[in-house]
Design an enzyme around this catalytic site. Structure first.
Site, PDB file in Angstrom:
ATOM      1  N   ARG A  88      33.443  43.048 -47.766  1.00 54.36           N
ATOM      2  CA  ARG A  88      32.514  41.943 -48.151  1.00 54.36           C
ATOM      3  C   ARG A  88      32.538  41.536 -49.587  1.00 54.36           C
ATOM      4  NH1 ARG A  88      34.470  40.017 -43.888  1.00 54.36           N
ATOM      5  NH2 ARG A  88      33.161  39.008 -42.305  1.00 54.36           N
ATOM      6  N   CYS A 127      20.049  23.495 -23.694  1.00 56.58           N
ATOM      7  CA  CYS A 127      21.218  23.062 -23.293  1.00 56.58           C
ATOM      8  C   CYS A 127      21.412  24.079 -22.178  1.00 56.58           C
ATOM      9  CB  CYS A 127      22.234  22.897 -24.266  1.00 56.58           C
ATOM     10  SG  CYS A 127      22.838  24.561 -24.865  1.00 56.58           S
ATOM     11  N   CYS A 174      27.249  36.581 -40.194  1.00 55.97           N
ATOM     12  CA  CYS A 174      28.477  36.802 -39.269  1.00 55.97           C
ATOM     13  C   CYS A 174      29.002  37.951 -38.935  1.00 55.97           C
ATOM     14  CB  CYS A 174      29.491  35.789 -39.945  1.00 55.97           C
ATOM     15  SG  CYS A 174      30.941  35.618 -38.961  1.00 55.97           S
ATOM     16  N   CYS A 193      33.896  35.395 -45.363  1.00 58.49           N
ATOM     17  CA  CYS A 193      34.310  36.098 -44.107  1.00 58.49           C
ATOM     18  C   CYS A 193      35.987  35.532 -43.791  1.00 58.49           C
ATOM     19  CB  CYS A 193      33.665  35.339 -42.953  1.00 58.49           C
ATOM     20  SG  CYS A 193      34.236  35.911 -41.130  1.00 58.49           S
ATOM     21  N   HIS A 194      36.747  36.292 -43.154  1.00 62.03           N
ATOM     22  CA  HIS A 194      37.984  35.960 -43.063  1.00 62.03           C
ATOM     23  C   HIS A 194      38.360  34.727 -42.273  1.00 62.03           C
ATOM     24  CE1 HIS A 194      39.031  39.975 -45.088  1.00 62.03           C
ATOM     25  NE2 HIS A 194      40.100  39.431 -45.308  1.00 62.03           N
ATOM     26  N   THR A 195      37.318  34.235 -41.596  1.00 65.64           N
ATOM     27  CA  THR A 195      37.459  32.985 -40.899  1.00 65.64           C
ATOM     28  C   THR A 195      37.593  32.119 -41.923  1.00 65.64           C
ATOM     29  OG1 THR A 195      36.384  34.093 -39.034  1.00 65.64           O
ATOM     30  CG2 THR A 195      36.538  31.473 -39.112  1.00 65.64           C
ATOM     31  N   CYS A 207      25.815  27.787 -27.600  1.00 62.98           N
ATOM     32  CA  CYS A 207      24.846  26.594 -27.509  1.00 62.98           C
ATOM     33  C   CYS A 207      26.094  25.348 -27.639  1.00 62.98           C
ATOM     34  CB  CYS A 207      23.714  26.905 -28.721  1.00 62.98           C
ATOM     35  SG  CYS A 207      22.843  25.166 -28.798  1.00 62.98           S
ATOM     36  N   ARG A 255      27.491  21.572 -30.938  1.00 63.07           N
ATOM     37  CA  ARG A 255      29.093  22.162 -31.298  1.00 63.07           C
ATOM     38  C   ARG A 255      29.968  21.135 -31.315  1.00 63.07           C
ATOM     39  NH1 ARG A 255      32.441  23.787 -32.880  1.00 63.07           N
ATOM     40  NH2 ARG A 255      33.842  25.757 -32.208  1.00 63.07           N
ATOM     41  N   HIS A 269      29.973  30.750 -44.183  1.00 66.31           N
ATOM     42  CA  HIS A 269      29.228  30.433 -43.316  1.00 66.31           C
ATOM     43  C   HIS A 269      28.346  31.749 -43.047  1.00 66.31           C
ATOM     44  CE1 HIS A 269      33.236  32.159 -41.622  1.00 66.31           C
ATOM     45  NE2 HIS A 269      32.120  33.017 -40.797  1.00 66.31           N
ATOM     46  N   GLU A 270      28.405  32.608 -44.080  1.00 67.72           N
ATOM     47  CA  GLU A 270      27.762  33.906 -44.088  1.00 67.72           C
ATOM     48  C   GLU A 270      26.920  33.910 -45.252  1.00 67.72           C
ATOM     49  OE1 GLU A 270      30.343  37.167 -42.618  1.00 67.72           O
ATOM     50  OE2 GLU A 270      29.482  38.254 -44.519  1.00 67.72           O
ATOM     51  N   CYS A 302      19.597  26.269 -29.119  1.00 66.97           N
ATOM     52  CA  CYS A 302      18.751  25.254 -29.137  1.00 66.97           C
ATOM     53  C   CYS A 302      17.541  25.557 -28.018  1.00 66.97           C
ATOM     54  CB  CYS A 302      19.461  23.931 -28.721  1.00 66.97           C
ATOM     55  SG  CYS A 302      20.010  23.727 -27.022  1.00 66.97           S
ATOM     56  N   CYS A 305      22.380  27.605 -23.255  1.00 64.33           N
ATOM     57  CA  CYS A 305      21.131  28.581 -23.758  1.00 64.33           C
ATOM     58  C   CYS A 305      20.282  28.985 -22.584  1.00 64.33           C
ATOM     59  CB  CYS A 305      20.191  27.660 -24.681  1.00 64.33           C
ATOM     60  SG  CYS A 305      21.037  27.431 -26.316  1.00 64.33           S
TER      61      CYS A 305
HETATM   62  N1  LIG Z   1      34.599  36.512 -32.832  1.00 63.70           N
HETATM   63  C1  LIG Z   1      33.781  36.223 -34.046  1.00 63.70           C
HETATM   64  O1  LIG Z   1      32.669  35.907 -33.763  1.00 63.70           O
HETATM   65  C2  LIG Z   1      34.210  36.711 -35.333  1.00 63.70           C
HETATM   66  C3  LIG Z   1      33.564  36.866 -36.494  1.00 63.70           C
HETATM   67  C4  LIG Z   1      33.724  37.157 -37.743  1.00 63.70           C
HETATM   68  C5  LIG Z   1      35.090  37.412 -37.988  1.00 63.70           C
HETATM   69  N2  LIG Z   1      35.937  37.318 -36.850  1.00 63.70           N
HETATM   70  C6  LIG Z   1      37.387  37.333 -37.110  1.00 63.70           C
HETATM   71  O2  LIG Z   1      37.608  38.762 -36.892  1.00 63.70           O
HETATM   72  C7  LIG Z   1      38.742  39.284 -37.738  1.00 63.70           C
HETATM   73  C8  LIG Z   1      38.531  40.391 -38.525  1.00 63.70           C
HETATM   74  O3  LIG Z   1      37.701  40.080 -39.747  1.00 63.70           O
HETATM   75  P1  LIG Z   1      37.380  41.134 -41.164  1.00 63.70           P
HETATM   76  O4  LIG Z   1      36.437  40.218 -41.698  1.00 63.70           O
HETATM   77  O5  LIG Z   1      37.121  42.417 -40.461  1.00 63.70           O
HETATM   78  O6  LIG Z   1      38.805  41.242 -41.516  1.00 63.70           O
HETATM   79  P2  LIG Z   1      39.530  42.090 -42.637  1.00 63.70           P
HETATM   80  O7  LIG Z   1      40.983  41.616 -42.961  1.00 63.70           O
HETATM   81  O8  LIG Z   1      38.670  42.677 -43.464  1.00 63.70           O
HETATM   82  O9  LIG Z   1      40.308  43.335 -41.486  1.00 63.70           O
HETATM   83  C9  LIG Z   1      41.292  43.222 -40.864  1.00 63.70           C
HETATM   84  C10 LIG Z   1      41.784  44.631 -40.887  1.00 63.70           C
HETATM   85  O10 LIG Z   1      43.027  44.758 -39.999  1.00 63.70           O
HETATM   86  C11 LIG Z   1      44.088  45.421 -40.594  1.00 63.70           C
HETATM   87  N3  LIG Z   1      45.406  44.856 -39.956  1.00 63.70           N
HETATM   88  C12 LIG Z   1      46.158  43.667 -40.128  1.00 63.70           C
HETATM   89  N4  LIG Z   1      46.937  43.919 -39.482  1.00 63.70           N
HETATM   90  C13 LIG Z   1      47.042  44.944 -38.793  1.00 63.70           C
HETATM   91  C14 LIG Z   1      47.780  45.429 -37.712  1.00 63.70           C
HETATM   92  N5  LIG Z   1      49.003  44.918 -37.332  1.00 63.70           N
HETATM   93  N6  LIG Z   1      47.627  46.760 -37.130  1.00 63.70           N
HETATM   94  C15 LIG Z   1      46.425  47.206 -37.323  1.00 63.70           C
HETATM   95  N7  LIG Z   1      45.556  46.929 -38.464  1.00 63.70           N
HETATM   96  C16 LIG Z   1      45.847  45.748 -39.042  1.00 63.70           C
HETATM   97  C17 LIG Z   1      43.899  45.073 -42.241  1.00 63.70           C
HETATM   98  O11 LIG Z   1      44.794  46.262 -42.855  1.00 63.70           O
HETATM   99  C18 LIG Z   1      42.436  45.308 -42.200  1.00 63.70           C
HETATM  100  O12 LIG Z   1      41.950  46.279 -42.739  1.00 63.70           O
HETATM  101  C19 LIG Z   1      39.252  37.978 -38.386  1.00 63.70           C
HETATM  102  O13 LIG Z   1      40.233  37.289 -37.487  1.00 63.70           O
HETATM  103  C20 LIG Z   1      38.017  37.057 -38.448  1.00 63.70           C
HETATM  104  O14 LIG Z   1      38.438  35.889 -38.396  1.00 63.70           O
HETATM  105  C21 LIG Z   1      35.594  36.783 -35.801  1.00 63.70           C
HETATM  106  N1  LIG Z   2      38.122  27.026 -35.138  1.00 66.17           N
HETATM  107  C1  LIG Z   2      38.987  27.978 -34.500  1.00 66.17           C
HETATM  108  C2  LIG Z   2      38.407  28.857 -33.507  1.00 66.17           C
HETATM  109  C3  LIG Z   2      37.215  29.994 -34.439  1.00 66.17           C
HETATM  110  C4  LIG Z   2      36.521  30.764 -33.629  1.00 66.17           C
HETATM  111  O1  LIG Z   2      36.996  31.425 -32.717  1.00 66.17           O
HETATM  112  N2  LIG Z   2      35.472  30.976 -34.165  1.00 66.17           N
HETATM  113  C5  LIG Z   2      34.541  32.073 -33.914  1.00 66.17           C
HETATM  114  C6  LIG Z   2      33.820  32.644 -34.771  1.00 66.17           C
HETATM  115  S1  LIG Z   2      34.720  33.498 -36.333  1.00 66.17           S
HETATM  116  C7  LIG Z   2      33.491  33.765 -37.429  1.00 66.17           C
HETATM  117  O2  LIG Z   2      33.825  34.096 -38.472  1.00 66.17           O
HETATM  118  C8  LIG Z   2      33.613  31.565 -32.697  1.00 66.17           C
HETATM  119  O3  LIG Z   2      32.405  32.188 -32.848  1.00 66.17           O
HETATM  120  N3  LIG Z   2      33.924  30.690 -31.773  1.00 66.17           N
HETATM  121  C9  LIG Z   2      32.935  30.380 -30.996  1.00 66.17           C
HETATM  122  C10 LIG Z   2      32.528  28.965 -31.465  1.00 66.17           C
HETATM  123  O4  LIG Z   2      32.966  28.320 -32.505  1.00 66.17           O
HETATM  124  O5  LIG Z   2      31.574  28.233 -30.668  1.00 66.17           O
HETATM  125  C11 LIG Z   2      40.105  27.371 -33.524  1.00 66.17           C
HETATM  126  O6  LIG Z   2      39.622  26.218 -33.047  1.00 66.17           O
HETATM  127  O7  LIG Z   2      40.908  27.754 -33.593  1.00 66.17           O
HETATM  128 ZN   LIG Z   3      32.825  34.802 -40.205  1.00 65.02          ZN
HETATM  129 ZN   LIG Z   4      21.718  25.315 -26.732  1.00 64.58          ZN
END
Ligand SMILES: NC(=O)c1ccc[n+]([C@@H]2O[C@H](COP(=O)([O-])OP(=O)(O)OC[C@H]3O[C@@H](n4cnc5c(N)ncnc54)[C@H](O)[C@@H]3O)[C@@H](O)[C@H]2O)c1
Ligand SMILES: N[C@@H](CCC(=O)N[C@@H](CSCO)C(=O)NCC(=O)O)C(=O)O
Ligand SMILES: [Zn+2]
Ligand SMILES: [Zn+2]
Length: 437
Positions: free
Chosen positions: A430, A121, A196, A47-49, A132, A136, A88-89, A118, A124
């Site tokens: 992916r 908490c 994820c 994953c990109h994270t 949760c 954490r 994580h995926e 859980c 939850c």
């Molecule tokens: N909040 C969550 O729970 C959670 C879960 C998973 C991933 N994420 C985050 O979500 C984001 C996306 O993940 P992904 O796996 O789809 O990533 P990815 O890199 O596959 O997709 C990102 C897309 O954004 C495009 N992009 C980059 N810069 C841009 C811009 N300035 N304007 C328009 N498009 C642009 C890229 O070309 C790409 O297609 C990442 O930051 C990841 O860490 C968050």
């Molecule tokens: N560690 C980072 C924060 C990262 C973050 O926000 N993670 C998302 C999941 S990304 C999955 O690909 C999230 O779910 N956050 C809630 C949590 O972690 O409980 C930082 O500290 O900057």
């Molecule tokens: Zn992820």
């Molecule tokens: Zn909990």
């Protein structure tokens, strides 16, 4: 079981330092302690994270106060501790369980969940969030809850866990509250994606918001948010993409496409995909990119590079005043601003999914919120992990949600550095790694 109660030595991809190639080497994995589960990981995706944490991405804050105090302050993911095992995926099979673990047993097919559940908490029990609090504090600093130590080591040197999952290893140890037991008939090489990216996008219309405290990107990704309103407005709310809505999706990676899929299922009338990589729009016309964003519901494309005006103005003009919902799926704070500002005055809602470089902050004119736009964030799409991941697996088995379509590459754990390269090339949604080969 053959290894029960014993240390397992197996292969893992070790991130010794930020941005240095991962090293495949033998790691010792200790047996699970009370409340812990040791899992044989069979398949893991990237994953990109993972890439973000591994990159050790720095952002330089230079406010006048900081400047005079410490000149330049480099900040990387505060939860990215090295050496560690990322990942994580994933999906796998329970190898052994520690004392007191009742909900899974050896042989169960499972998905490790970075967001625990859980059921006891404050979070939850609130009924207001999927976050949760039970483990954490430990998962954020790379250790297990019971003794604040790692279960991974290499010749006595501890290796940190990551996100409570560390799936770039043939075996991992996780907390029992972080394990979703799934249908053993489900293909693990596919449903690993339900750990994820796909759930994050597909349920992003259904996340919770809170009025304060205030707006760091991390806080927003943690499910909190800020809301301004021309009426009093509810402090707690649930956003819904209603039938007929106009939706803008910024970033057409896995997360963005899953948002499009979710928006289509919710009956959105227009789904505008915005990406700076025109290859994303052409997907479907090349052999290496077999799926077009159209397959996920994207009905129109906008490339900001084709326009001189700010993208939010372009979108406002395209939509007679703005979109009903927008989703930032990139992790770019400037785009987060544009995503908010392209929302319709009076009711538009913008959801942050992207994880921005640590230390970065979002900004906008408060007037944007005073005039009725809402800004919020979501983690894991608002899904409660142990309860709802098995349900997502069932939905996949019934062909009600896409998963296979997000898998553009399959490699082995030994190829993990190549897999990270692929992620950055833009052709990859992916990449699934076979872990035992
Ligand atoms: N909040 C969550 O729970 C959670 C879960 C998973 C991933 N994420 C985050 O979500 C984001 C996306 O993940 P992904 O796996 O789809 O990533 P990815 O890199 O596959 O997709 C990102 C897309 O954004 C495009 N992009 C980059 N810069 C841009 C811009 N300035 N304007 C328009 N498009 C642009 C890229 O070309 C790409 O297609 C990442 O930051 C990841 O860490 C968050
Ligand atoms: N560690 C980072 C924060 C990262 C973050 O926000 N993670 C998302 C999941 S990304 C999955 O690909 C999230 O779910 N956050 C809630 C949590 O972690 O409980 C930082 O500290 O900057
Ligand atoms: Zn992820
Ligand atoms: Zn909990």
């Amino acid at each position: 079981m053959a290894f029960q109660g014993q240390i397992i030595t197996c292969k893992a991809a070790i991130a010794w330092e930020p941005n240095k190639p991962l090293v495949i080497q033998d790691v010792q994995v200790a047996p699970p302690q009370a409340g812990e589960v040791r899992i044989k990981i069979l398949f893991t995706a990237l994953c990109h994270t993972d890439a973000y944490t591994w990159s050790g991405k720095l952002s330089f804050r230079s406010s006048i106060i900081l400047w005079s105090a410490i000149h330049l302050l480099p900040l990387q993911d505060p939860e990215g501790l090295f050496p560690c095992i990322l990942g994580h995926e994933a999906a796998g099979i329970v190898e052994s369980v520690g004392e007191g673990v009742t909900e899974v047993q050896p042989g169960d097919h499972v998905i490790p969940c970075y967001q625990a559940e859980c059921r006891e908490c404050k979070f939850c029990k609130s009924g207001k969030t999927n976050l949760c609090g039970k483990v954490r504090a430990a998962t954020g600093v790379g250790v297990m809850m019971s003794d604040r130590k790692s279960r991974f080591s290499i010749n006595g040197t501890p290796i940190y866990h990551f996100m409570g999952t560390s799936t770039f290893s043939q075996y991992t140890v996780v907390h029992d509250v972080s394990v979703a037991k799934i249908d053993p008939k489900a293909p693990l090489e596919k449903v690993c994606l339900l750990g994820c990216g796909v759930p994050t996008g597909s349920n992003s219309e259904d996340c919770l918001i809170m009025k304060f405290p205030i707006p760091s990107v991390v806080e927003l990704a943690n499910g909190q948010g800020i809301q301004g309103s021309i009426s009093l407005g509810a402090v707690w709310n649930t956003a819904k993409v209603e039938p007929g809505s106009i939706v803008a999706v910024f970033g057409l990676g896995t997360v963005g496409l899953a948002v499009a899929e979710g928006a289509k299922a919710a009956g959105a009338s227009r789904i505008i995909g915005i990406d700076i990589d025109s290859k994303k729009f052409e997907r479907g016309t090349s052999l290496t990119l077999p799926y077009s964003p159209k397959n996920f519901g994207v009905s129109e494309f906008v490339n900001p590079k084709d326009h001189e005006r700010p993208i939010q103005q372009v979108l406002v003009d395209l939509t007679d005043g703005g979109v009903d919902f927008s989703f930032e799926c990139i992790g770019n704070v400037s785009v987060m601003r544009a995503a908010l500002e392209c929302c319709h005055k009076g009711w538009g809602t913008s959801v942050i999914l992207g994880v921005a470089a640590s230390g970065q902050e979002i900004s906008t004119r408060p007037f944007q919120l005073v005039t009725g736009r809402t800004w919020k964030g979501t983690a894991f799409g608002g899904f409660k992990s142990r309860s709802q991941v098995p349900w997502l697996v069932e939905k996949y088995m019934k062909k009600e949600i896409k998963v296979d379509e997000y898998i553009t590459h399959t490699l082995t754990l030994g190829d993990i550095n190549k897999a990270f390269d692929l992620m950055h090339e833009g052709n990859c949604l992916r990449c699934v790694l076979e872990v035992h080969t």
